[in-house]
Design a protein around this motif. Structure first.
Motif, short mmCIF file in Angstrom:
data_model
loop_
_atom_site.label_atom_id
_atom_site.label_comp_id
_atom_site.label_asym_id
_atom_site.label_seq_id
_atom_site.Cartn_x
_atom_site.Cartn_y
_atom_site.Cartn_z
N SER A 137 -5.67 8.24 1.65
CA SER A 137 -6.98 8.26 1.00
C SER A 137 -7.97 7.39 1.76
O SER A 137 -9.14 7.77 1.95
CB SER A 137 -6.85 7.78 -0.45
OG SER A 137 -8.12 7.68 -1.07
N ASP A 138 -7.53 6.21 2.19
CA ASP A 138 -8.41 5.32 2.94
C ASP A 138 -8.82 5.93 4.28
O ASP A 138 -9.98 5.82 4.70
CB ASP A 138 -7.72 3.97 3.18
CG ASP A 138 -7.74 3.08 1.95
OD1 ASP A 138 -8.28 3.53 0.92
OD2 ASP A 138 -7.21 1.96 2.01
N ASP B 268 -6.72 2.63 -7.74
CA ASP B 268 -6.97 3.83 -6.94
C ASP B 268 -8.10 4.66 -7.54
O ASP B 268 -8.95 5.18 -6.81
CB ASP B 268 -5.70 4.69 -6.87
CG ASP B 268 -4.61 4.02 -6.05
OD1 ASP B 268 -4.91 3.03 -5.36
OD2 ASP B 268 -3.46 4.49 -6.11
N GLU C 48 0.83 -1.20 0.00
CA GLU C 48 0.00 0.00 0.00
C GLU C 48 0.87 1.25 0.00
O GLU C 48 1.79 1.40 0.81
CB GLU C 48 -0.91 -0.01 1.24
CG GLU C 48 -1.90 1.13 1.28
CD GLU C 48 -2.83 1.02 2.49
OE1 GLU C 48 -3.83 1.74 2.53
OE2 GLU C 48 -2.52 0.20 3.38
N GLU D 287 -2.42 5.95 -0.93
CA GLU D 287 -3.55 5.04 -0.72
C GLU D 287 -3.93 4.96 0.75
O GLU D 287 -5.12 4.92 1.09
CB GLU D 287 -3.19 3.65 -1.27
CG GLU D 287 -3.12 3.61 -2.78
CD GLU D 287 -2.47 2.34 -3.31
OE1 GLU D 287 -2.61 2.05 -4.51
OE2 GLU D 287 -1.80 1.64 -2.52
N TYR D 288 -2.93 4.96 1.61
CA TYR D 288 -3.21 4.90 3.05
C TYR D 288 -3.96 6.15 3.50
O TYR D 288 -4.98 6.07 4.20
CB TYR D 288 -1.90 4.77 3.83
CG TYR D 288 -2.08 4.76 5.33
CD1 TYR D 288 -2.44 3.61 6.01
CD2 TYR D 288 -1.91 5.94 6.06
CE1 TYR D 288 -2.62 3.61 7.39
CE2 TYR D 288 -2.08 5.95 7.43
CZ TYR D 288 -2.44 4.78 8.08
OH TYR D 288 -2.62 4.79 9.44
N ASN E 215 -5.11 -1.69 5.48
CA ASN E 215 -5.24 -2.77 4.50
C ASN E 215 -4.35 -3.95 4.82
O ASN E 215 -4.71 -5.11 4.58
CB ASN E 215 -4.91 -2.22 3.11
CG ASN E 215 -5.02 -3.28 2.03
OD1 ASN E 215 -6.11 -3.61 1.59
ND2 ASN E 215 -3.88 -3.82 1.59
N HIS F 88 -1.81 -0.22 -9.47
CA HIS F 88 -2.20 0.67 -8.37
C HIS F 88 -2.94 1.89 -8.90
O HIS F 88 -3.92 2.35 -8.29
CB HIS F 88 -0.94 1.12 -7.60
CG HIS F 88 -0.48 0.12 -6.61
ND1 HIS F 88 -0.84 0.15 -5.28
CD2 HIS F 88 0.31 -0.97 -6.75
CE1 HIS F 88 -0.28 -0.87 -4.64
NE2 HIS F 88 0.42 -1.56 -5.51
N TYR G 41 -2.53 -4.24 -1.77
CA TYR G 41 -3.63 -3.27 -1.79
C TYR G 41 -4.57 -3.54 -2.96
O TYR G 41 -5.78 -3.50 -2.80
CB TYR G 41 -3.08 -1.85 -1.88
CG TYR G 41 -4.14 -0.78 -1.74
CD1 TYR G 41 -4.66 -0.45 -0.50
CD2 TYR G 41 -4.63 -0.11 -2.86
CE1 TYR G 41 -5.65 0.52 -0.36
CE2 TYR G 41 -5.62 0.86 -2.74
CZ TYR G 41 -6.12 1.17 -1.50
OH TYR G 41 -7.09 2.13 -1.37
#
Length: 331
Positions: free
Chosen positions: A25-26, A270, A18, A22-23, A80, A266, A87
């Motif tokens: 955003s989550d 995403d 990840e 992405e982290y 995740n 990715h 991811y």
């Protein structure tokens, strides 16, 4: 402070692939869903204290929004890496190593959130259908809306349970499990677009007729129905498009390579996640706004802001509750 935040992010993604973006955003999505859950919980508690025959229906909508947003916030706020090492989705077979458990749990939580979200609009459509049947087919026996709603939701849950059982019996991998979800959600999305469009047109016709007969303004109800129609169709059209693209990519990749490993990069995954879940945040927030506007409208009616208008006669006891902002034609 900045260094400690960077360290926390790095530690959270160290065990998987990840990215930092992405982290973050989550986490932002998780917080957004959590805020919606808190607001829905407050509104539900307030709704329970109100008088009126339609309180239970509005409370049901708030409870569905609460459940959906809570499940989504849990799914996004848990890193995740807790569930799976990658991811982007990858194919895992049941009982193959230990990572399959996290993948399976992740898919179950994701599916439950999707079913909760779709249940909100299914409940709207069920009540719309019941109300329209009262006016367009007055002589026919009408089934209880909640009973119809429970049957539809039970069917959707049965499909998900069967999907999980087939995965656990090694009939197919986790990617096929996602494929079944995508096909199911795309199908339901298309049906919702069609039903919302048809019911919305009929509803506005009924509103115009009732308004003319009873000399009552139906502008607020018309606006809410238009809002639901436009935003609901936009949401479900977007969702159907995303799920169809997802399904097509999986099928084409499997046909060419015999497997679905490394199907998504990715970058594209995403984009898929951001469009899919931010649209969910938007539609849930909009539903909270529409439900709140319903109480604002009703309060203004109760204080006598509609002088000169005659109220429509009350519905029968077994009719759909009056003045439900997301489905009632009672004005």
């Amino acid at each position: 402070m900045e260094n400690s935040t960077s360290t926390m992010v790095a530690d959270a993604i160290a065990t998987g692939d990840e990215t930092e973006l992405e982290y973050i955003s989550d986490v932002v999505l998780g917080v957004a869903f959590l805020i919606i859950a808190i607001v829905a919980a407050q509104r539900m508690a307030w709704s329970n204290k109100q008088d009126g025959t339609d309180t239970s229906v509005v409370t049901a909508f708030y409870s569905l929004i609460l459940c959906t947003s809570t499940i989504r916030s849990i799914w996004f706020l848990i890193p995740n890496s807790v569930f799976k090492p990658t991811y982007v989705p990858d194919a895992r077979l049941a009982f193959s190593g230990t990572s399959w458990i996290g993948v399976f749990l992740s898919e179950i939580i994701l599916s439950l959130g999707s079913l909760g979200l779709f249940s909100i609009f299914i409940l709207i459509l069920v009540y719309w259908a019941d109300i329209l049947k009262k006016y367009f087919q007055p002589g026919e026996t009408r089934s209880k809306p909640m009973k119809t709603f429970k049957k539809i939701v039970f069917f959707l849950f049965s499909v998900q349970i069967l999907n999980a059982v087939l995965f656990l019996n090694d009939v197919y991998s986790s990617e096929a499990m996602r494929l079944v979800d995508a096909i199911l959600l795309a199908s339901v999305s298309i049906i919702c677009v069609i039903e919302i469009t048809i019911f919305s047109h009929k509803f506005r016709t009924v509103l115009q007729t009732l308004g003319a007969i009873n000399q009552v303004s139906t502008e607020s109800q018309n606006k809410r129905i238009v809002w639901i129609t436009v935003t609901g169709n936009l949401f479900f059209f977007t969702r159907a498009f995303l799920e169809i693209i997802f399904t097509s990519v999986l099928i084409i990749y499997w046909h060419r390579n015999g497997n679905v490993a490394e199907t998504f990069s990715h970058k594209w995954w995403d984009v898929y996640v951001l469009i899919k879940h931010w649209s969910e945040v938007a539609i849930l927030a909009l539903m909270l706004y529409i439900l709140q506007s319903r109480f604002t409208t009703n309060n203004s009616i109760a204080t006598g802001n509609r002088d000169g208008y005659n109220q429509v006669p009350e519905a029968e006891e077994d009719d759909v509750p009056k003045n439900v902002s997301i489905g009632s034609v009672n004005v």
